[in-house]
Design a protein around this motif. Structure first.
Motif, PDB file in Angstrom:
ATOM      1  N   VAL A 360      10.827 -11.502  26.048  1.00 45.91           N
ATOM      2  CA  VAL A 360      10.159 -12.599  26.743  1.00 45.91           C
ATOM      3  C   VAL A 360      10.030 -13.756  25.756  1.00 45.91           C
ATOM      4  O   VAL A 360       9.840 -13.517  24.551  1.00 45.91           O
ATOM      5  CB  VAL A 360       8.765 -12.137  27.235  1.00 45.91           C
ATOM      6  CG1 VAL A 360       7.950 -13.302  27.755  1.00 45.91           C
ATOM      7  CG2 VAL A 360       8.902 -11.062  28.285  1.00 45.91           C
ATOM      8  N   PRO A 361      10.140 -14.998  26.172  1.00 48.32           N
ATOM      9  CA  PRO A 361       9.938 -16.096  25.223  1.00 48.32           C
ATOM     10  C   PRO A 361       8.618 -15.965  24.471  1.00 48.32           C
ATOM     11  O   PRO A 361       7.558 -15.777  25.067  1.00 48.32           O
ATOM     12  CB  PRO A 361       9.938 -17.341  26.122  1.00 48.32           C
ATOM     13  CG  PRO A 361      10.800 -16.958  27.273  1.00 48.32           C
ATOM     14  CD  PRO A 361      10.507 -15.500  27.520  1.00 48.32           C
ATOM     15  N   GLY A 362       8.710 -16.006  23.157  1.00 50.59           N
ATOM     16  CA  GLY A 362       7.534 -15.841  22.314  1.00 50.59           C
ATOM     17  C   GLY A 362       7.377 -14.436  21.774  1.00 50.59           C
ATOM     18  O   GLY A 362       6.586 -14.209  20.848  1.00 50.59           O
ATOM     19  N   GLN A 363       8.118 -13.481  22.309  1.00 49.88           N
ATOM     20  CA  GLN A 363       7.945 -12.080  21.903  1.00 49.88           C
ATOM     21  C   GLN A 363       8.624 -11.810  20.571  1.00 49.88           C
ATOM     22  O   GLN A 363       9.764 -12.223  20.335  1.00 49.88           O
ATOM     23  CB  GLN A 363       8.519 -11.149  22.968  1.00 49.88           C
ATOM     24  CG  GLN A 363       8.342  -9.661  22.658  1.00 49.88           C
ATOM     25  CD  GLN A 363       8.916  -8.767  23.747  1.00 49.88           C
ATOM     26  OE1 GLN A 363       9.527  -9.243  24.716  1.00 49.88           O
ATOM     27  NE2 GLN A 363       8.737  -7.478  23.607  1.00 49.88           N
ATOM     28  N   ARG A 364       7.932 -11.109  19.709  1.00 51.32           N
ATOM     29  CA  ARG A 364       8.480 -10.707  18.419  1.00 51.32           C
ATOM     30  C   ARG A 364       8.981  -9.267  18.512  1.00 51.32           C
ATOM     31  O   ARG A 364       8.265  -8.378  18.975  1.00 51.32           O
ATOM     32  CB  ARG A 364       7.413 -10.814  17.330  1.00 51.32           C
ATOM     33  CG  ARG A 364       7.875 -10.377  15.929  1.00 51.32           C
ATOM     34  CD  ARG A 364       6.751 -10.552  14.918  1.00 51.32           C
ATOM     35  NE  ARG A 364       7.142 -10.175  13.566  1.00 51.32           N
ATOM     36  CZ  ARG A 364       7.008  -8.940  13.073  1.00 51.32           C
ATOM     37  NH1 ARG A 364       6.487  -7.966  13.823  1.00 51.32           N
ATOM     38  NH2 ARG A 364       7.387  -8.671  11.836  1.00 51.32           N
ATOM     39  N   LEU A 365      10.214  -9.062  18.070  1.00 52.88           N
ATOM     40  CA  LEU A 365      10.816  -7.731  18.065  1.00 52.88           C
ATOM     41  C   LEU A 365      11.022  -7.279  16.631  1.00 52.88           C
ATOM     42  O   LEU A 365      11.729  -7.947  15.869  1.00 52.88           O
ATOM     43  CB  LEU A 365      12.163  -7.748  18.792  1.00 52.88           C
ATOM     44  CG  LEU A 365      12.180  -8.175  20.264  1.00 52.88           C
ATOM     45  CD1 LEU A 365      13.614  -8.261  20.759  1.00 52.88           C
ATOM     46  CD2 LEU A 365      11.373  -7.209  21.115  1.00 52.88           C
ATOM     47  N   ASP A 366      10.405  -6.166  16.265  1.00 51.86           N
ATOM     48  CA  ASP A 366      10.639  -5.563  14.962  1.00 51.86           C
ATOM     49  C   ASP A 366      11.752  -4.539  15.145  1.00 51.86           C
ATOM     50  O   ASP A 366      11.606  -3.581  15.906  1.00 51.86           O
ATOM     51  CB  ASP A 366       9.367  -4.898  14.427  1.00 51.86           C
ATOM     52  CG  ASP A 366       9.493  -4.506  12.965  1.00 51.86           C
ATOM     53  OD1 ASP A 366      10.578  -4.041  12.561  1.00 51.86           O
ATOM     54  OD2 ASP A 366       8.503  -4.640  12.218  1.00 51.86           O
ATOM     55  N   LEU A 367      12.865  -4.756  14.493  1.00 56.20           N
ATOM     56  CA  LEU A 367      14.030  -3.902  14.709  1.00 56.20           C
ATOM     57  C   LEU A 367      13.812  -2.477  14.223  1.00 56.20           C
ATOM     58  O   LEU A 367      14.569  -1.567  14.583  1.00 56.20           O
ATOM     59  CB  LEU A 367      15.256  -4.505  14.026  1.00 56.20           C
ATOM     60  CG  LEU A 367      16.039  -5.563  14.819  1.00 56.20           C
ATOM     61  CD1 LEU A 367      16.742  -4.931  16.013  1.00 56.20           C
ATOM     62  CD2 LEU A 367      15.173  -6.717  15.271  1.00 56.20           C
ATOM     63  N   ARG A 368      12.775  -2.232  13.434  1.00 51.92           N
ATOM     64  CA  ARG A 368      12.484  -0.868  12.992  1.00 51.92           C
ATOM     65  C   ARG A 368      11.818  -0.054  14.091  1.00 51.92           C
ATOM     66  O   ARG A 368      11.854   1.176  14.072  1.00 51.92           O
ATOM     67  CB  ARG A 368      11.563  -0.900  11.763  1.00 51.92           C
ATOM     68  CG  ARG A 368      12.140  -1.582  10.534  1.00 51.92           C
ATOM     69  CD  ARG A 368      11.076  -1.790   9.488  1.00 51.92           C
ATOM     70  NE  ARG A 368       9.967  -2.620  10.001  1.00 51.92           N
ATOM     71  CZ  ARG A 368       8.923  -3.003   9.279  1.00 51.92           C
ATOM     72  NH1 ARG A 368       8.839  -2.616   8.012  1.00 51.92           N
ATOM     73  NH2 ARG A 368       7.979  -3.753   9.802  1.00 51.92           N
ATOM     74  N   ASP A 369      11.218  -0.745  15.050  1.00 49.25           N
ATOM     75  CA  ASP A 369      10.469  -0.054  16.097  1.00 49.25           C
ATOM     76  C   ASP A 369      10.521  -0.875  17.379  1.00 49.25           C
ATOM     77  O   ASP A 369       9.534  -1.466  17.797  1.00 49.25           O
ATOM     78  CB  ASP A 369       9.013   0.153  15.641  1.00 49.25           C
ATOM     79  CG  ASP A 369       8.208   0.999  16.620  1.00 49.25           C
ATOM     80  OD1 ASP A 369       8.825   1.776  17.361  1.00 49.25           O
ATOM     81  OD2 ASP A 369       6.966   0.876  16.635  1.00 49.25           O
ATOM     82  N   LEU A 370      11.694  -0.911  18.000  1.00 44.60           N
ATOM     83  CA  LEU A 370      11.862  -1.708  19.211  1.00 44.60           C
ATOM     84  C   LEU A 370      11.072  -1.092  20.365  1.00 44.60           C
ATOM     85  O   LEU A 370      11.137   0.129  20.585  1.00 44.60           O
ATOM     86  CB  LEU A 370      13.337  -1.784  19.600  1.00 44.60           C
ATOM     87  CG  LEU A 370      14.211  -2.767  18.826  1.00 44.60           C
ATOM     88  CD1 LEU A 370      15.661  -2.615  19.248  1.00 44.60           C
ATOM     89  CD2 LEU A 370      13.732  -4.191  19.032  1.00 44.60           C
ATOM     90  N   PRO A 371      10.336  -1.902  21.106  1.00 44.62           N
ATOM     91  CA  PRO A 371       9.606  -1.381  22.268  1.00 44.62           C
ATOM     92  C   PRO A 371      10.577  -1.041  23.390  1.00 44.62           C
ATOM     93  O   PRO A 371      11.714  -1.538  23.410  1.00 44.62           O
ATOM     94  CB  PRO A 371       8.696  -2.548  22.657  1.00 44.62           C
ATOM     95  CG  PRO A 371       9.441  -3.760  22.202  1.00 44.62           C
ATOM     96  CD  PRO A 371      10.156  -3.351  20.946  1.00 44.62           C
ATOM     97  N   PRO A 372      10.171  -0.217  24.337  1.00 47.00           N
ATOM     98  CA  PRO A 372      11.040   0.070  25.486  1.00 47.00           C
ATOM     99  C   PRO A 372      11.382  -1.223  26.221  1.00 47.00           C
ATOM    100  O   PRO A 372      10.519  -2.086  26.419  1.00 47.00           O
ATOM    101  CB  PRO A 372      10.180   1.001  26.357  1.00 47.00           C
ATOM    102  CG  PRO A 372       9.155   1.566  25.426  1.00 47.00           C
ATOM    103  CD  PRO A 372       8.891   0.509  24.402  1.00 47.00           C
ATOM    104  N   GLY A 373      12.634  -1.369  26.596  1.00 52.98           N
ATOM    105  CA  GLY A 373      13.045  -2.574  27.294  1.00 52.98           C
ATOM    106  C   GLY A 373      12.486  -2.626  28.704  1.00 52.98           C
ATOM    107  O   GLY A 373      12.274  -1.598  29.353  1.00 52.98           O
TER     108      GLY A 373
END
Length: 381
Positions: A360-373
């Motif tokens: 979502v615009p503004g969402q931060r994704l940490d590639l070590r622990d991606l949230p469920p899509g």
């Protein structure tokens, strides 16, 4: 007052109103256009793809020529009515940890993102204005607001620019970043002239040709070096009537432990495989999936081509790394339905076995622990 006098007065008032609107539309336009061709040319001379006072793609690319295709223009205008969502796009409040992560990305919309890599923060194609146009009153406007104020961004180490089009290089945004950040601006050859025109100090401008690089170092020695590589792209440039006076590029961010690629805006090109062989495989790719059309297929990728590009950047391994789509959802720039790019991306990625993350615009994704899509775009057309 007689009727004719009243009508004349009303007409004069209307004329003044129109004139006022035109003056407001033109306000700030000369500055927004950026540097002149004569100011840019001295910095471009000697670049590998520069000849006859213009930059050129390695692979020929047909330009967008509206004047030769009036029926296509009418079709495009009609098709662009579908380019806005039916509902409001959700926004996430960006997380801003005190220290940058090993590998994370925050997408602000279109091609604006904050990449955290091996302890550094790199801001890509920052555009915070309401319109992507030389005018503040005319031109494509935002479909969703910027999810965070520009002044509230965390400290960044570098700002990279892919090319000088208005949806990737915004004069007002640059002017604000000069005062709110201390970052260096790393840009393709020629784009630095625009920055100088807008008051960016010379010491904060680094201009690079394809294949050249610039390294960020930590004076305290707490972080190892991050190399920023200017990678070949297939596109064009120009902020006025003259095209291709500045270079266009993608960017490879090569850290001691992780590698990320920012595609900016480009057509599909053999250069992806070359970049992958030299600087990959990449753990994260940010690739454009929107604003495509058969009339400009050489210079804008479609979603299926983005999946192919990801594989090339990852040395032929489509399942390596994570692809985060950019260049969609924020501005209506092409005659396709708003959500079509992401629908096509999901299908193409599934067929190729490519992992994608659609924030979502503004969402931060940490590639070590991606949230469920989650398919947050489904309810918006």
């Amino acid at each position: 007052m007689r009727p004719r006098t009243l009508a004349a007065a009303a007409g004069g008032l209307a004329g003044m109103t129109v004139l006022g609107w035109v003056l407001r539309a033109l306000d700030g336009l000369p500055a927004s256009l950026g540097a002149s061709v004569s100011a840019i040319a001295p910095t471009a001379t000697g670049a590998r793809s520069y000849r006859d006072r213009q930059f050129h793609n390695t692979e020929p690319a047909a330009p967008i020529v509206v004047r030769d295709n009036p029926s296509g223009l009418l079709s495009m205008i009609a098709g662009m009515r579908e380019g806005r969502p039916k509902g409001s796009i959700p926004l996430a409040e960006p997380e801003q940890p005190a220290a940058p992560a090993d590998l994370a990305v925050t997408w602000y919309g279109h091609a604006s993102a904050l990449i955290e890599i091996d302890g550094y923060r790199v801001l890509t194609d920052p555009v915070w204005s309401e319109r992507v146009s030389p005018s503040r009153l005319v031109g494509p406007s935002r479909i969703h607001p910027a999810p965070v104020a520009l002044a509230d961004l965390p400290p960044v180490d570098a700002v990279v620019i892919s090319h000088d089009h208005y949806d990737h290089l915004d004069a007002d945004t640059i002017a604000t970043l000069v005062t709110t950040q201390q970052a260096v601006f790393v840009v393709p050859i020629g784009v630095g002239s625009h920055l100088r025109h807008w008051g960016v100090p010379e010491g904060r401008i680094v201009e690079l040709d394809w294949g050249c690089s610039y390294s960020l170092t930590d004076p305290d020695g707490a972080r190892r070096e991050l190399t920023i590589v200017c990678a070949e792209a297939r596109h064009f440039s120009g902020r006025g009537l003259v095209r291709n006076t500045t270079l266009w590029a993608g960017w490879a961010l090569v850290g001691p432990d992780h590698r990320a690629y920012f595609g900016g805006d480009t057509g599909f090109t053999k250069a992806f495989a070359t970049t992958g062989a030299q600087w990959g495989p990449f753990d994260l790719t940010l690739l454009p999936i929107g604003a495509y059309d058969p009339h400009w297929a050489d210079i804008h990728m479609n979603p299926e081509e983005a999946v192919r590009a990801h594989a090339d950047l990852c040395l032929g391994e489509p399942a390596h790394g994570v692809l985060v789509p950019i260049h969609w959802a924020t501005f209506n720039l092409a005659p396709h339905p708003w959500a079509e790019p992401v629908h096509r991306l999901v299908d193409a990625a599934a067929a190729a076995g490519t992992e994608i993350a659609v924030p979502v615009p503004g969402q931060r994704l940490d590639l070590r622990d991606l949230p469920p899509g989650r398919s947050w775009w489904e309810d918006m057309g």
